[in-house]
Motif scaffolding. Structure first.
Motif, short mmCIF file in Angstrom:
data_model
loop_
_atom_site.label_atom_id
_atom_site.label_comp_id
_atom_site.label_asym_id
_atom_site.label_seq_id
_atom_site.Cartn_x
_atom_site.Cartn_y
_atom_site.Cartn_z
N ARG A 9 0.83 -1.20 0.00
CA ARG A 9 0.00 0.00 0.00
C ARG A 9 0.87 1.26 0.00
NH1 ARG A 9 -5.34 1.71 3.07
NH2 ARG A 9 -5.24 3.89 2.50
N HIS A 11 0.88 5.74 -0.02
CA HIS A 11 0.18 6.82 0.66
C HIS A 11 0.30 8.08 -0.17
CE1 HIS A 11 -0.29 4.39 4.27
NE2 HIS A 11 0.94 3.98 4.05
N ASN A 31 -3.98 2.71 -8.79
CA ASN A 31 -5.07 2.68 -7.81
C ASN A 31 -5.77 1.34 -7.88
OD1 ASN A 31 -5.10 5.00 -6.31
ND2 ASN A 31 -6.28 6.16 -7.80
N VAL A 35 -7.22 3.10 -3.77
CA VAL A 35 -6.09 3.10 -2.84
C VAL A 35 -4.82 2.92 -3.67
CG1 VAL A 35 -4.96 1.84 -0.96
CG2 VAL A 35 -7.45 2.13 -0.96
N GLU A 79 -6.79 9.55 -8.80
CA GLU A 79 -7.87 9.05 -7.95
C GLU A 79 -9.21 9.22 -8.66
OE1 GLU A 79 -7.51 11.29 -4.32
OE2 GLU A 79 -6.01 9.92 -3.53
#
Length: 92
Positions: A9, A11, A31, A35, A79
């Motif tokens: 993952r 950030h 993504n 995420v 996103e």
């Protein structure tokens, strides 16, 4: 040397550290369910005590980047709601 592609993952808008073999290769950042995820090829024969901290960071479009010569570009991720992040590895 057995290798695997592993998922980590990421950030947005901050630095984050991943413990990886020194020679691990970042393949992609995308993504997944909105995420950010890094897919990285690792040599699975490297013992965990030989892993190193590797620092990654993402910057938003238009955000000031100080010391860009210390970063290696990896990928750009968008996103669902429109924000765009540019992922780098900090090399120093």
């Amino acid at each position: 040397m057995p290798h695997r592609i592993l998922k980590y993952r990421g950030h947005c808008n901050k630095a984050f550290v991943l413990r990886l073999p020194k020679d691990a290769v970042v393949l992609s950042v995308q993504n997944q369910l909105d995420v950010p995820v890094l897919w990285i090829t690792v040599d699975s024969s490297v013992p965990m005590d030989q892993y190193v901290n590797r620092v990654f960071i993402s910057f938003g479009t238009g955000q000031e980047i100080i010391g860009i010569e210390d970063f290696k570009y990896i990928a750009t991720v968008q996103e669902l709601h429109g924000r765009v992040w540019h992922f780098y590895e900090h090399l120093k």
